[in-house]
Design a protein around this motif. Sequence first.
Motif, PDB file in Angstrom:
ATOM      1  N   GLN A 146     -35.649  12.596  -1.411  1.00 50.87           N
ATOM      2  CA  GLN A 146     -34.605  11.712  -0.884  1.00 50.87           C
ATOM      3  C   GLN A 146     -34.679  11.765   0.640  1.00 50.87           C
ATOM      4  O   GLN A 146     -34.504  12.825   1.239  1.00 50.87           O
ATOM      5  CB  GLN A 146     -33.217  12.153  -1.348  1.00 50.87           C
TER       6      GLN A 146
ATOM      7  N   VAL B 257     -43.285  11.137  -4.266  1.00 45.95           N
ATOM      8  CA  VAL B 257     -42.168  10.483  -3.591  1.00 45.95           C
ATOM      9  C   VAL B 257     -40.912  10.438  -4.468  1.00 45.95           C
ATOM     10  O   VAL B 257     -39.786  10.424  -3.939  1.00 45.95           O
ATOM     11  CB  VAL B 257     -42.572   9.067  -3.119  1.00 45.95           C
ATOM     12  N   GLU B 258     -41.061  10.439  -5.790  1.00 48.43           N
ATOM     13  CA  GLU B 258     -39.894  10.379  -6.670  1.00 48.43           C
ATOM     14  C   GLU B 258     -39.038  11.639  -6.586  1.00 48.43           C
ATOM     15  O   GLU B 258     -37.871  11.627  -7.015  1.00 48.43           O
ATOM     16  CB  GLU B 258     -40.340  10.152  -8.118  1.00 48.43           C
ATOM     17  N   LEU B 259     -39.593  12.709  -6.034  1.00 47.70           N
ATOM     18  CA  LEU B 259     -38.853  13.961  -5.902  1.00 47.70           C
ATOM     19  C   LEU B 259     -38.110  14.062  -4.576  1.00 47.70           C
ATOM     20  O   LEU B 259     -37.391  15.045  -4.351  1.00 47.70           O
ATOM     21  CB  LEU B 259     -39.809  15.156  -6.017  1.00 47.70           C
TER      22      LEU B 259
ATOM     23  N   ARG C 124     -42.665   8.582   3.975  1.00 47.42           N
ATOM     24  CA  ARG C 124     -42.486   7.992   2.641  1.00 47.42           C
ATOM     25  C   ARG C 124     -43.834   7.536   2.062  1.00 47.42           C
ATOM     26  O   ARG C 124     -44.122   7.750   0.884  1.00 47.42           O
ATOM     27  CB  ARG C 124     -41.516   6.817   2.716  1.00 47.42           C
TER      28      ARG C 124
ATOM     29  N   SER D 148     -45.738   9.091  -1.142  1.00 48.51           N
ATOM     30  CA  SER D 148     -46.153   8.179  -2.201  1.00 48.51           C
ATOM     31  C   SER D 148     -47.626   8.372  -2.521  1.00 48.51           C
ATOM     32  O   SER D 148     -48.022   8.434  -3.699  1.00 48.51           O
ATOM     33  CB  SER D 148     -45.888   6.732  -1.777  1.00 48.51           C
TER      34      SER D 148
ATOM     35  N   GLN E  29     -35.184  18.140  -6.516  1.00 46.43           N
ATOM     36  CA  GLN E  29     -34.972  17.172  -5.441  1.00 46.43           C
ATOM     37  C   GLN E  29     -35.165  17.831  -4.085  1.00 46.43           C
ATOM     38  O   GLN E  29     -34.638  18.922  -3.835  1.00 46.43           O
ATOM     39  CB  GLN E  29     -33.567  16.582  -5.508  1.00 46.43           C
TER      40      GLN E  29
ATOM     41  N   GLN F 282     -42.402  20.051  -8.107  1.00 47.51           N
ATOM     42  CA  GLN F 282     -43.049  19.465  -9.278  1.00 47.51           C
ATOM     43  C   GLN F 282     -43.566  20.550 -10.211  1.00 47.51           C
ATOM     44  O   GLN F 282     -43.401  20.450 -11.444  1.00 47.51           O
ATOM     45  CB  GLN F 282     -44.188  18.548  -8.849  1.00 47.51           C
TER      46      GLN F 282
END
Length: 224
Positions: free
Chosen positions: A128, A124-126, A115, A119, A100, A94
């Motif tokens: 997989q 969490v958006e970064l 997860r 979050s 990613q 970030q």
Amino acid sequence: MTCTITSPRIQRLLDDLYADAEKSPLSPRAGGPQPPYPRGSRELFHALRHVYMAIGPEFGNLLYTLVRTSQSRNIVEFGTSMGISAIFLAAGLQDNGGGQLITTEFEPEKITRARQNLSDAGLVELVQFRIGDAYETLQNDMPPAVDFLFLDGAKEMYLDVLKVVEPHLRPGAIIAADNTDHDGIETYLSYVRNPAHGYASSAIQTTRDGHPSGHEITYRTLGE
């Protein structure tokens, strides 16, 4: 300059997670299983699926620093556990402007916890999340240039996981391996410490609660 890892939100979360980890009846600090573990035992890792087995804050801060200084955008992590290490890695992404983190874990229950923790961290958006055997989960859909690889799963799998990811490592990529003072790590260390394989590698040590922990930091020289 932004430093996500030192934000009050992340620090409170990490404090809570480390405190929760120490309450586990199976944690080493609570008298649970001690290393060296039988690293080839899937049954053992399944039995420890509720145990954090987390990196310490000192090593976590080093991971964050390595991600930042290498300007990493694509990271692969072997061994998600509850996501504490992923918080340090994703915070570095970030602050690098995005990217990613592909993290893989054999135990589905740990991915669920990880997860939620990512979050709660707002990261969490970064990330997989991949569930299953790393030999399989890392075979496909990989970024063309991996900047950073973190190894923190079953120790006897380190070398094989490295070889799966190796074709994707960019010149100058960083590989950080945890718990390199445990059994089952010898073939991995021999490989990365041999300059003929395209690496420069050094052993380091951090401490947590007064106990030393061994790590290996490796630099990808091939292609430079």
